[in-house]
Design a protein around this motif. Structure first.
Motif, PDB file in Angstrom:
ATOM      1  N   ASP A   5       0.812  -1.217   0.000  1.00 33.73           N
ATOM      2  CA  ASP A   5       0.000   0.000   0.000  1.00 33.73           C
ATOM      3  C   ASP A   5       0.851   1.276   0.000  1.00 33.73           C
ATOM      4  OD1 ASP A   5       1.006  -0.413   2.505  1.00 33.73           O
ATOM      5  OD2 ASP A   5      -0.853   0.013   3.583  1.00 33.73           O
ATOM      6  N   THR A   6       2.103   1.161  -0.438  1.00 36.75           N
ATOM      7  CA  THR A   6       2.986   2.334  -0.515  1.00 36.75           C
ATOM      8  C   THR A   6       2.401   3.393  -1.439  1.00 36.75           C
ATOM      9  OG1 THR A   6       4.996   1.056  -0.086  1.00 36.75           O
ATOM     10  CG2 THR A   6       5.270   3.162  -1.225  1.00 36.75           C
ATOM     11  N   CYS A   7       2.347   4.621  -0.951  1.00 33.65           N
ATOM     12  CA  CYS A   7       1.939   5.784  -1.755  1.00 33.65           C
ATOM     13  C   CYS A   7       2.933   6.899  -1.444  1.00 33.65           C
ATOM     14  CB  CYS A   7       0.513   6.211  -1.428  1.00 33.65           C
ATOM     15  SG  CYS A   7      -0.749   4.983  -1.826  1.00 33.65           S
ATOM     16  N   GLN A   8       4.040   6.884  -2.166  1.00 32.23           N
ATOM     17  CA  GLN A   8       5.156   7.773  -1.868  1.00 32.23           C
ATOM     18  C   GLN A   8       5.089   9.034  -2.725  1.00 32.23           C
ATOM     19  OE1 GLN A   8       7.778   7.283   0.412  1.00 32.23           O
ATOM     20  NE2 GLN A   8       8.307   9.381  -0.133  1.00 32.23           N
ATOM     21  N   ASP A   9       5.176  10.203  -2.079  1.00 29.08           N
ATOM     22  CA  ASP A   9       5.220  11.462  -2.819  1.00 29.08           C
ATOM     23  C   ASP A   9       6.527  11.567  -3.600  1.00 29.08           C
ATOM     24  OD1 ASP A   9       2.754  12.344  -1.903  1.00 29.08           O
ATOM     25  OD2 ASP A   9       3.616  13.298  -0.125  1.00 29.08           O
ATOM     26  N   ILE A  10       6.420  11.991  -4.860  1.00 23.81           N
ATOM     27  CA  ILE A  10       7.594  12.158  -5.713  1.00 23.81           C
ATOM     28  C   ILE A  10       8.140  13.576  -5.535  1.00 23.81           C
ATOM     29  CG2 ILE A  10       8.388  12.221  -8.118  1.00 23.81           C
ATOM     30  CD1 ILE A  10       6.274  10.102  -8.732  1.00 23.81           C
ATOM     31  N   PRO A  11       9.457  13.717  -5.329  1.00 26.05           N
ATOM     32  CA  PRO A  11      10.015  15.053  -5.067  1.00 26.05           C
ATOM     33  C   PRO A  11       9.988  15.949  -6.294  1.00 26.05           C
ATOM     34  CG  PRO A  11      11.776  13.439  -5.295  1.00 26.05           C
ATOM     35  CD  PRO A  11      10.496  12.667  -5.284  1.00 26.05           C
ATOM     36  N   THR A  12      10.048  17.238  -6.041  1.00 24.10           N
ATOM     37  CA  THR A  12      10.122  18.223  -7.121  1.00 24.10           C
ATOM     38  C   THR A  12      11.472  18.116  -7.814  1.00 24.10           C
ATOM     39  OG1 THR A  12       8.705  19.712  -5.871  1.00 24.10           O
ATOM     40  CG2 THR A  12       9.995  20.684  -7.660  1.00 24.10           C
ATOM     41  N   PRO A  13      11.526  18.167  -9.137  1.00 18.37           N
ATOM     42  CA  PRO A  13      12.819  18.043  -9.829  1.00 18.37           C
ATOM     43  C   PRO A  13      13.710  19.246  -9.562  1.00 18.37           C
ATOM     44  CG  PRO A  13      11.078  18.623 -11.375  1.00 18.37           C
ATOM     45  CD  PRO A  13      10.399  18.310 -10.067  1.00 18.37           C
ATOM     46  N   PRO A  14      15.033  19.072  -9.549  1.00 13.64           N
ATOM     47  CA  PRO A  14      15.949  20.199  -9.368  1.00 13.64           C
ATOM     48  C   PRO A  14      15.831  21.187 -10.517  1.00 13.64           C
ATOM     49  CG  PRO A  14      17.142  18.219  -9.989  1.00 13.64           C
ATOM     50  CD  PRO A  14      15.737  17.797  -9.723  1.00 13.64           C
ATOM     51  N   TYR A  15      16.219  22.418 -10.253  1.00 11.94           N
ATOM     52  CA  TYR A  15      16.077  23.479 -11.252  1.00 11.94           C
ATOM     53  C   TYR A  15      16.904  23.191 -12.503  1.00 11.94           C
ATOM     54  CZ  TYR A  15      16.512  28.112 -13.409  1.00 11.94           C
ATOM     55  OH  TYR A  15      16.515  29.158 -14.303  1.00 11.94           O
ATOM     56  N   ALA A  16      18.157  22.782 -12.329  1.00  8.02           N
ATOM     57  CA  ALA A  16      19.048  22.520 -13.460  1.00  8.02           C
ATOM     58  C   ALA A  16      19.153  21.013 -13.693  1.00  8.02           C
ATOM     59  CB  ALA A  16      20.428  23.116 -13.204  1.00  8.02           C
ATOM     60  N   HIS A  17      18.825  20.568 -14.898  1.00  4.73           N
ATOM     61  CA  HIS A  17      18.942  19.158 -15.247  1.00  4.73           C
ATOM     62  C   HIS A  17      18.829  19.006 -16.755  1.00  4.73           C
ATOM     63  CE1 HIS A  17      14.572  19.849 -14.782  1.00  4.73           C
ATOM     64  NE2 HIS A  17      14.437  18.938 -15.742  1.00  4.73           N
ATOM     65  N   GLN A  44      14.932  10.913  -7.434  1.00  7.73           N
ATOM     66  CA  GLN A  44      15.299  12.071  -8.235  1.00  7.73           C
ATOM     67  C   GLN A  44      14.880  11.885  -9.688  1.00  7.73           C
ATOM     68  OE1 GLN A  44      19.359  14.272  -8.128  1.00  7.73           O
ATOM     69  NE2 GLN A  44      19.538  12.844  -9.834  1.00  7.73           N
ATOM     70  N   SER A  45      15.088  10.691 -10.221  1.00  2.00           N
ATOM     71  CA  SER A  45      14.740  10.402 -11.613  1.00  2.00           C
ATOM     72  C   SER A  45      13.235  10.457 -11.828  1.00  2.00           C
ATOM     73  CB  SER A  45      15.281   9.023 -12.009  1.00  2.00           C
ATOM     74  OG  SER A  45      16.686   8.961 -11.843  1.00  2.00           O
ATOM     75  N   LEU A  46      12.475   9.945 -10.868  1.00  6.38           N
ATOM     76  CA  LEU A  46      11.015  10.015 -10.978  1.00  6.38           C
ATOM     77  C   LEU A  46      10.547  11.465 -10.934  1.00  6.38           C
ATOM     78  CD1 LEU A  46       9.932   7.014  -8.719  1.00  6.38           C
ATOM     79  CD2 LEU A  46       9.752   7.165 -11.207  1.00  6.38           C
ATOM     80  N   GLY A  47      11.241  12.301 -10.159  1.00  2.78           N
ATOM     81  CA  GLY A  47      10.920  13.729 -10.140  1.00  2.78           C
ATOM     82  C   GLY A  47      11.160  14.374 -11.495  1.00  2.78           C
ATOM     83  N   LEU A  48      12.283  14.020 -12.132  1.00  4.71           N
ATOM     84  CA  LEU A  48      12.563  14.552 -13.469  1.00  4.71           C
ATOM     85  C   LEU A  48      11.516  14.074 -14.465  1.00  4.71           C
ATOM     86  CD1 LEU A  48      16.459  14.059 -13.730  1.00  4.71           C
ATOM     87  CD2 LEU A  48      15.212  16.108 -13.045  1.00  4.71           C
ATOM     88  N   LEU A  49      11.138  12.801 -14.358  1.00 11.43           N
ATOM     89  CA  LEU A  49      10.134  12.245 -15.265  1.00 11.43           C
ATOM     90  C   LEU A  49       8.791  12.940 -15.087  1.00 11.43           C
ATOM     91  CD1 LEU A  49       9.057  10.170 -17.267  1.00 11.43           C
ATOM     92  CD2 LEU A  49       8.783   8.574 -15.359  1.00 11.43           C
ATOM     93  N   LEU A  50       8.381  13.122 -13.839  1.00 12.26           N
ATOM     94  CA  LEU A  50       7.090  13.764 -13.586  1.00 12.26           C
ATOM     95  C   LEU A  50       7.101  15.205 -14.099  1.00 12.26           C
ATOM     96  CD1 LEU A  50       4.357  13.126 -12.329  1.00 12.26           C
ATOM     97  CD2 LEU A  50       5.199  14.025 -10.163  1.00 12.26           C
ATOM     98  N   GLY A  51       8.250  15.888 -13.964  1.00 11.36           N
ATOM     99  CA  GLY A  51       8.372  17.225 -14.521  1.00 11.36           C
ATOM    100  C   GLY A  51       8.194  17.230 -16.026  1.00 11.36           C
TER     101      GLY A  51
END
Length: 397
Positions: free
Chosen positions: A69-81, A331-338
């Motif tokens: 039942d994991t529901c983990q919030d994805i972090p915001t991507p870094p500004y530079a990438h 971090q990668s999931l954050g970039l993907l979601l962005g």
């Protein structure tokens, strides 16, 4: 020409069928939610049963690596990438054209954010025309058209790895986070049914490209939109088993109808996780048990999770070396979601790589016009398409 008048009479039956399917799906979803609640409480026991009895199971279920039942919030991507993506298209071979050959066009995209750098958006075309290119696959009973698709898959990942590797090397040249994206699965099911010699022409090249990305520490992810996978839901079948042990070969091998543990199938993983995840969250990480993965090195064993991107539940796949580095994964999931947000529901880098790769009818016509001109310059006689192709292009009706 499509006769809409004749077609209209068939549509009510389709609508009724889809309505019935929706009702049945809702019933399966209710059962799946109950099974999930039971499985959360008994997850450790079910994982032990899966480990001990999966060689006797009549189904392949993914292995959960986190609480169900994991529901983990994805972090915001870094500004530079930076984000890399490739996609492919082709011109298939035809005996009715002026020459029997095929073309693969790989679209490449490199997008930089927060770095004041220009993007890269281009394509790399390659023409295949030699006897080896055209007929090599026939020795394994694989049609040229089918082999073309396999070679395109390899060319896509090789172009992606080369682009990303050259960008981040030498070490320290670009220290900002990076992400390499492909459209679709990293599990190449089509390889399962290929003869070993044919498979050996493809898989080692894919793994060499993946090794390049791993060496450069560029995470690789496959994005699956509107996917139909069920291997996470299939894990719930262990909770549904009415026997003391899930020995399918002994208890259920002779069952002619639906098995006792199939009460919530066929139900897609996305349908169940739609009820659990909120926008911007991911599910638990799973390890796929697809049979073809037995040919993958351990560091490239495919893991996946489900991500609520706002518009849908997407399946995201990645190799084991990324799953083992949770900080890099998040971090990668954050970039993907962005990328999904920038693309209004679909990763913008993948969409742009498709736009670069696509071969339109006008592109096809120009390609064969150029080829025709070169053949005439070379003094080849009887240059032209077949009468069948000519009449298809110029209807006499």
């Amino acid at each position: 020409m499509l006769d809409i008048t004749k077609l209209t009479g068939q549509l009510p039956a389709i609508s009724k069928h889809l309505q019935q399917e929706a009702q049945a799906s809702n019933q399966r979803l209710e059962v799946a939610q109950k099974r999930l609640a039971e499985s959360v409480l008994a997850q450790e026991t079910l994982e032990t049963q899966q480990e001990e009895w999966r060689d006797r199971a009549l189904f392949k279920a993914a292995i959960p690596l986190e609480p169900l039942d994991t529901c983990q919030d994805i972090p915001t991507p870094p500004y530079a990438h930076s984000v890399f993506a490739t996609d492919g298209s082709q011109i298939s071979p035809s005996h009715h054209e002026i020459a029997y050959c095929y073309l693969i066009n790989i679209g490449r995209v490199m997008l930089h954010y927060g770095q004041s750098l220009f993007p890269v958006l281009d394509s790399i075309p390659e023409v295949f025309y030699t006897q080896e290119d055209l007929y090599e696959s026939r020795q394994w009973g694989i049609p040229t058209d089918e082999w073309l698709g396999y070679r395109r898959t390899v060319s896509e990942i090789e172009a992606l790895a080369e682009m990303a590797y050259r960008w981040v090397k030498p070490p320290g040249a670009h220290d900002e986070p990076n992400l390499a994206l492909v459209d679709g699965s990293l599990i190449y099911w089509f390889l399962e049914n290929l003869p070993t010699p044919a498979r050996n022409q493809l898989l080692p090249r894919i793994f060499r490209a993946w090794e390049q990305l791993q060496a450069a520490q560029v995470p690789l992810m496959g994005y699956l939109s509107a996917n139909r996978h069920t291997e996470a839901v299939r894990f719930l079948r262990y909770a549904s088993c009415p026997y003391n042990v899930p020995d399918c070969q002994t208890f259920c091998a002779n069952e002619e109808n639906q098995l006792p543990c199939q009460s919530c199938e066929p139900l897609r993983d996305t349908t169940l996780w739609q009820t659990l995840l909120s926008p911007g969250q991911r599910s638990a990480i799973w390890r796929s048990q697809s049979p073809i993965l037995e040919l993958y090195p351990e560091e490239f064993a495919i893991h996946f999770c489900y991500v609520h991107v706002g518009t849908e539940i997407a399946r995201v796949e990645f190799p084991a070396w990324i799953a083992q580095d949770i900080e890099l994964l998040e971090q990668s999931l954050g970039l993907l979601l962005g990328q999904v947000y920038k693309g209004y529901g679909y990763p913008v880098a993948i969409a742009e790589s498709h736009n670069q790769a696509v071969v339109r009818s006008s592109d096809r016509a120009r390609f064969f016009a150029l080829l025709e001109r070169e053949m005439i310059k070379a003094g080849l006689p009887n240059v032209g398409v077949s009468y069948k192709e000519s009449n298809k292009r110029d209807s006499i009706a």
